[in-house]
Design an enzyme around this catalytic site. Structure first.
Site, PDB file in Angstrom:
ATOM      1  N   VAL A 262       1.096  -1.501  -0.189  1.00 23.57           N
ATOM      2  CA  VAL A 262       0.163  -0.439  -0.131  1.00 23.57           C
ATOM      3  C   VAL A 262       0.886   1.047   0.304  1.00 23.57           C
ATOM      4  O   VAL A 262       0.621   2.439  -0.881  1.00 23.57           O
ATOM      5  CB  VAL A 262      -0.804  -0.298   0.670  1.00 23.57           C
ATOM      6  N   CYS A 263       1.659   1.704   0.467  1.00 26.41           N
ATOM      7  CA  CYS A 263       2.862   1.880   1.139  1.00 26.41           C
ATOM      8  C   CYS A 263       2.874   3.111  -1.293  1.00 26.41           C
ATOM      9  O   CYS A 263       2.984   3.894  -0.583  1.00 26.41           O
ATOM     10  CB  CYS A 263       4.057   1.824   1.691  1.00 26.41           C
ATOM     11  N   PRO A 264       3.929   2.399  -1.596  1.00 25.07           N
ATOM     12  CA  PRO A 264       3.734   2.815  -2.252  1.00 25.07           C
ATOM     13  C   PRO A 264       3.122   3.552  -3.312  1.00 25.07           C
ATOM     14  O   PRO A 264       3.183   4.161  -3.872  1.00 25.07           O
ATOM     15  CB  PRO A 264       4.418   1.817  -3.675  1.00 25.07           C
TER      16      PRO A 264
ATOM     17  N   GLU B  92       0.390   4.798  -2.316  1.00 23.51           N
ATOM     18  CA  GLU B  92       0.357   6.206  -1.274  1.00 23.51           C
ATOM     19  C   GLU B  92       1.604   7.614  -1.928  1.00 23.51           C
ATOM     20  O   GLU B  92       1.090   8.405  -2.032  1.00 23.51           O
ATOM     21  CB  GLU B  92       0.255   6.326   0.225  1.00 23.51           C
ATOM     22  N   LEU B  93       2.615   7.164  -1.869  1.00 22.88           N
ATOM     23  CA  LEU B  93       3.065   7.262  -1.553  1.00 22.88           C
ATOM     24  C   LEU B  93       3.562   8.401  -3.505  1.00 22.88           C
ATOM     25  O   LEU B  93       4.243   9.129  -3.921  1.00 22.88           O
ATOM     26  CB  LEU B  93       5.022   6.844  -1.158  1.00 22.88           C
TER      27      LEU B  93
END
EC number: 1.11.1.26
Length: 187
Positions: free
Chosen positions: A46-48, A50-51
């Site tokens: 999920v992190c990439p 969002e970033l």
């Protein structure tokens, strides 16, 4: 206890930013609007997304005088390695702060100590270093840069228009409210 209306605590950290390792401190944040965008870890799922979403909207934040700080408990070296291997992360132009000693994650109360990871936390900080908005979500819930941009605009509007507030779903240019005795029970 909420961090709303509290001043950010002192910190120094190293970030990966535009191909360099740079020092970042609380002093660098003061005097402008900032968003601290905590995420669990590099090289995840999920992190990439969002970033990358923030990267796609970064120019809009910059037009508002807002600096974005991506923060995880990874090191700045890990941020560079991720940047060098991911097309999504490669487009990021804002600083990615390494927080391996957990200073920022503890300061902003998002650290999961038993895992050494930060929760997904978003903090809008005004030019005086005062936290104006906080959002913390569970690990599987990604955030939306457009909604964050709307919240930043509302925070900036309220800061520059004392006596006015932004109602639900407020967007730039729409009507605001001026709380008063006359409004009680009329909304």
């Amino acid at each position: 206890m909420s961090l709303i209306n509290t001043e950010i605590k002192p910190f120094t950290a190293t970030a990966y930013h535009n191909g360099k390792f740079v020092d970042v401190s609380d002093a660098d944040v003061k005097g402008k609007w900032a968003v601290f965008f905590f995420y669990p870890a590099d090289f995840t799922f999920v992190c990439p997304t969002e970033l990358g979403d923030l990267a796609d909207n970064y120019a809009e934040f910059q037009k508002l005088g807002v600096e974005i700080y991506g923060v995880s408990t990874d090191t700045h070296f890990t941020h560079k390695a991720w940047h060098d291997t991911s097309d999504t992360i490669r487009k990021i132009q804002y600083p990615l702060i390494g927080d391996p000693l957990w200073t920022l994650s503890k300061n902003f109360e998002v650290l999961r100590e038993n895992q050494g990871l930060a929760n997904r936390g978003t903090f809008i900080v005004d030019p005086n270093g005062i936290v104006q908005a906080v959002e913390v979500t569970a690990e599987g819930i990604g955030r939306d840069a457009q909604e964050l941009l709307r919240k930043v605009k509302a925070a900036q509007y309220v800061a520059s228009h004392p006596g006015e507030v932004c109602p639900a779903k407020w967007k730039e240019g729409e009507a605001t409210l001026a709380p008063s005795l006359d409004l009680v029970g009329k909304i």
